[in-house]
Scaffold this active site. Sequence first.
Site, PDB file in Angstrom:
ATOM      1  N   GLY A  41       0.846  -0.999  -0.470  1.00 21.28           N
ATOM      2  CA  GLY A  41       0.295  -0.295   0.192  1.00 21.28           C
ATOM      3  C   GLY A  41       0.885   1.506  -0.251  1.00 21.28           C
ATOM      4  CG  ASP A  97      -1.280   2.136   3.193  1.00 22.77           C
ATOM      5  OD1 ASP A  97      -0.607   1.628   4.811  1.00 22.77           O
ATOM      6  OD2 ASP A  97      -1.119   1.075   2.523  1.00 22.77           O
ATOM      7  CG  ASP A 100      -8.272  -0.787  10.751  1.00 16.78           C
ATOM      8  OD1 ASP A 100      -8.702  -0.187  11.695  1.00 16.78           O
ATOM      9  OD2 ASP A 100      -8.714  -1.755  10.041  1.00 16.78           O
TER      10      ASP A 100
HETATM   11  P1  5GP Z   1      -3.920  -2.400  10.839  1.00 21.94           P
HETATM   12  O1  5GP Z   1      -2.775  -3.356  11.064  1.00 21.94           O
HETATM   13  O2  5GP Z   1      -3.335  -1.213  11.120  1.00 21.94           O
HETATM   14  O3  5GP Z   1      -5.098  -2.971  11.583  1.00 21.94           O
HETATM   15  O4  5GP Z   1      -3.478  -2.758   9.110  1.00 21.94           O
HETATM   16  C1  5GP Z   1      -2.526  -1.579   8.536  1.00 21.94           C
HETATM   17  C2  5GP Z   1      -2.984  -2.094   6.813  1.00 21.94           C
HETATM   18  O5  5GP Z   1      -4.059  -2.888   6.996  1.00 21.94           O
HETATM   19  C3  5GP Z   1      -3.097  -1.451   5.821  1.00 21.94           C
HETATM   20  O6  5GP Z   1      -1.355  -0.787   5.654  1.00 21.94           O
HETATM   21  C4  5GP Z   1      -3.675  -1.787   4.627  1.00 21.94           C
HETATM   22  O7  5GP Z   1      -2.776  -2.444   3.757  1.00 21.94           O
HETATM   23  C5  5GP Z   1      -4.833  -2.369   5.316  1.00 21.94           C
HETATM   24  N1  5GP Z   1      -5.642  -0.852   5.960  1.00 21.94           N
HETATM   25  C6  5GP Z   1      -6.416  -1.081   6.789  1.00 21.94           C
HETATM   26  N2  5GP Z   1      -7.584  -0.150   6.506  1.00 21.94           N
HETATM   27  C7  5GP Z   1      -7.393  -0.218   5.215  1.00 21.94           C
HETATM   28  C8  5GP Z   1      -8.621  -0.105   4.527  1.00 21.94           C
HETATM   29  O8  5GP Z   1      -9.657   0.824   5.501  1.00 21.94           O
HETATM   30  N3  5GP Z   1      -8.309   0.386   3.591  1.00 21.94           N
HETATM   31  C9  5GP Z   1      -7.257  -0.787   2.666  1.00 21.94           C
HETATM   32  N4  5GP Z   1      -7.412  -1.404   1.010  1.00 21.94           N
HETATM   33  N5  5GP Z   1      -7.022  -1.487   3.641  1.00 21.94           N
HETATM   34  C10 5GP Z   1      -6.712  -1.051   4.390  1.00 21.94           C
END
Ligand code: 5GP
Length: 174
Positions: A41, A97, A100
């Site tokens: 991403g 990017d 979440d």
């Molecule tokens: P986390 O570990 O913070 O939950 O997620 C991080 C990764 O999940 C990001 O780098 C991305 O690749 C993916 N991700 C999290 N939220 C989104 C979203 O709303 N859309 C997309 N396409 N990918 C997301």
Amino acid sequence: MKIGKELISAVEIDEKLAEMGAAITDDYRGKNLLLIGILKGAFVVMADLARHIDLPVEFDFMAISSYGSATKSSGVVRILKDLDQEIADRHVLIVEDIVDTGLTLSYLLKNLAVRKPASLSLAALIIKDGVERPPLDIKYEGFHIPPKFVIGYGLDFDGKYRNLPYIAEVEGID
Ligand code: 5GP
């Protein structure tokens, strides 16, 4: 699924990256900065942010999987590609990017901290509000958005739409 409402325009993204790049330029002047992009991403934000940094930066990339092709975090983080170089005594800035659950970044911080960089900081273009996550000190933040699944500007749905020049909502998924 359909591309939904535009949340953040290409112009807004560029203005924000210019601000972040100027702050990074000030903070790292005279230091040997290594940018680490988290694939896939972050390749878009990395390319555009770096061109707003007025320093001779170096680049490396890690590929991490935490999602599969679903739209909910699995909590499982796996290194698919590690860095090409050692980071001991380097000033490292991780470029992400979107944050979440924060699981990816907190895992990465732990993983990279043991390699003893001179400094280790975070830059993220998008932070989802209203999500419970481990405390993360994000030094360079872009936009805060509601906890919805978004696409574009590097972010995919089932591998596609990373090339949209703006950030959009997605219609027709839960
Ligand atoms: P986390 O570990 O913070 O939950 O997620 C991080 C990764 O999940 C990001 O780098 C991305 O690749 C993916 N991700 C999290 N939220 C989104 C979203 O709303 N859309 C997309 N396409 N990918 C997301």
